[in-house]
Design an enzyme around this catalytic site. Sequence first.
Site, PDB file in Angstrom:
ATOM      1  N   LYS A 279      -9.003   7.884   1.340  1.00 46.12           N
ATOM      2  CA  LYS A 279      -7.800   7.891   0.515  1.00 46.12           C
ATOM      3  C   LYS A 279      -7.886   9.027  -0.503  1.00 46.12           C
ATOM      4  O   LYS A 279      -8.918   9.231  -1.135  1.00 46.12           O
ATOM      5  CB  LYS A 279      -7.655   6.562  -0.230  1.00 46.12           C
ATOM      6  CG  LYS A 279      -6.957   5.475   0.562  1.00 46.12           C
ATOM      7  CD  LYS A 279      -6.685   4.267  -0.313  1.00 46.12           C
ATOM      8  CE  LYS A 279      -5.905   3.207   0.446  1.00 46.12           C
ATOM      9  NZ  LYS A 279      -5.615   2.022  -0.406  1.00 46.12           N
ATOM     10  N   GLU A 365       0.670 -13.481   3.653  1.00 47.45           N
ATOM     11  CA  GLU A 365       1.504 -14.329   2.796  1.00 47.45           C
ATOM     12  C   GLU A 365       1.602 -15.766   3.297  1.00 47.45           C
ATOM     13  O   GLU A 365       1.630 -16.713   2.497  1.00 47.45           O
ATOM     14  CB  GLU A 365       2.906 -13.719   2.681  1.00 47.45           C
ATOM     15  CG  GLU A 365       2.956 -12.395   1.938  1.00 47.45           C
ATOM     16  CD  GLU A 365       2.713 -11.192   2.829  1.00 47.45           C
ATOM     17  OE1 GLU A 365       2.807 -10.056   2.319  1.00 47.45           O
ATOM     18  OE2 GLU A 365       2.429 -11.384   4.035  1.00 47.45           O
ATOM     19  N   ARG A 393       8.306 -13.841   3.592  1.00 46.97           N
ATOM     20  CA  ARG A 393       7.443 -13.899   4.773  1.00 46.97           C
ATOM     21  C   ARG A 393       6.742 -15.247   4.906  1.00 46.97           C
ATOM     22  O   ARG A 393       6.116 -15.523   5.924  1.00 46.97           O
ATOM     23  CB  ARG A 393       6.397 -12.782   4.713  1.00 46.97           C
ATOM     24  CG  ARG A 393       6.965 -11.414   4.434  1.00 46.97           C
ATOM     25  CD  ARG A 393       5.923 -10.311   4.547  1.00 46.97           C
ATOM     26  NE  ARG A 393       5.841  -9.827   5.913  1.00 46.97           N
ATOM     27  CZ  ARG A 393       5.045  -8.836   6.297  1.00 46.97           C
ATOM     28  NH1 ARG A 393       4.249  -8.247   5.420  1.00 46.97           N
ATOM     29  NH2 ARG A 393       5.017  -8.438   7.548  1.00 46.97           N
TER      30      ARG A 393
END
Length: 633
Positions: A279, A365, A393
């Site tokens: 990253k 979730e 979700r």
Amino acid sequence: MPDSLLDTIDTPEQLRELAQSDLVSLADEVRQFLIQSVSKTGGHLSSSLGTVELTIALHYVFNTPDDHLVWDVGHQAYPHKILTGRKNRMSTIRQKDGLAGFLSRSESPYDAFGAGHSSTSISAALGLALAAQREGSDSKSIAIIGDGAMTAGMAFEAMNHAGDVDANLLVILNDNDMSISPNVGGMSNYLARILSGRLYSSVRESSKKVLGVMPTMWELARRTEEHVKGMVIPGTLFEELGFNYIGPIDGHDMDTLVSTLTNLKSLKGPRFLHIVTKKGKGYAPAENNPCDFHGVTPFDPATGKKLGKPSNELTYTKVFGNWICDMAAVDKRLIGITPAMREGSGLVEFSKKFPDQYIDVGIAEQHCVTLAAGLACGDTKPVVAIYSTFLQRAYDQLIHDVAIQNLPVLFAIDRAGIVGADGATHAGCYDFSFLRCVPNMVIMAPADENECRQMLYTGFMHNGPSSVRYPRGAGPGVEVEKTMTAIAIGKVELRREGAGTAILAFGSMLAAAEKAAGTLNATVINMRFVKPLDEEMILQLASNHNLIVTIEENAIAGGAGSAVNECLIAHNIEIPIINLGLPDEFSEHGTRDQILADYGLTSDGIISKIKHFDASQDNENKACQYQPAQVNS
């Protein structure tokens, strides 16, 4: 003559005309362009810096857009936008009428599938692969998914299906967090080239045919192959799901990427390429602090320092973060749970101070909500910190596992209403609507920072499911009391007594309602609760006012205003009513203030709507007055 390679490229077709030896230089130019661009506009930087080489290699090897690249979420897809005809519009990203921050099918034919929520890419790419198969098309389907997104059950559901139907699908895991870096290097890259090459693949397929008539020997050979791979590469799980696993390889080694992808392009069936990236690659501030540069505001590219003065505003997210720390200190039963949104939901300090009371389930979730239900059955008090758009979700789990059992789970719902630059995929426009039809649920909407704190305490002390929903950003600036006091459930607050019109404001819309009421001499009610409603107050207002106006930062359809309408109908009361809220359309990206103004959810918008209604009523009354007939003599 163009000053750089990037200046010559507006489409992947032009990219594919370059010599492979030019691709490393192009990657450097894309990376520098990306840093300079995002430093001015803000946006998602760290993940995109990590996918520069992968993006170039994918467009170089595959015939996009005929071959479909399905990027998971879109945080990592800024280089893709730059190379697919949108380079000159990157200065507009996430701004009103500008480029979307995520993938959008309406924005470019190279965006094969739109996504703002994670873990959808494998399912979508599988759908594209099966559709191509039905049409007899040779188009390739490639899903690019991050290691964080692989924590979602949906990703594994899709992989399980893809292996079962032997789909012609390539899944690329962009791994920038797993602890496998010792495996990345010359030997691993060499092994990946061998395993993805034609010779290995032909031997593998021939072995299947020869040994297929001898199931025991084939099973032994298959497992031997997997275990040999498993000694040097962590791919046994993916092999068991039916994928040919290749990797891990260095995601910044352009030659290895191009040769491996070229080999994989010619193979059939489910393939899984594991690449390791860093990253923030190529930009030291982002490499050192990838989380800070995940979603960043404008900054000085030379130093990485954010521009402008640090904001001292007390956001609703900070109010929640302060409250959960205070509450955990006095009640050890509190368990704070997040689906991989520690920073966004304001749980950083809590996670450090109360590590034994903090759970991050990853991007999962559904599991998050059912886990909370299980904890609630075990004599704890779970608090689920979740964005409104992500709670969508886990709707089945909210109903089936929490509400039906009437369990004491508090949902702290952040980013409710308009979210601004993130646009439609992240706008929390529907939670009033989808929560208020659920039995046992208490739904609270704070109008200011202090009310938010007290409502969180109210929900925590309530012996059943409850939610407190609050918008992104800061409130009106009300001082927050240190003490915590429960609010009487279902009771409103009279904020201004006027005449003629009564404005019923839900949550974030109270400030605009009060400002408009000063001009209109209207009554203003801080409704506080969407469920249960204070029906007694609604009926009283209907009896001594000529017009009721409801206003909410939620979809009008099925929202809080609809609840007021239903109350009046149930009591056979006829009174003019205006429901103000979000219309039946998906909101575009732009600042929150811009979008609210577009929808008339400001003081001026409220005044305009009420005056327009009054004028139409006057015209209707005049039209209904008795007019004597003209008599012709």
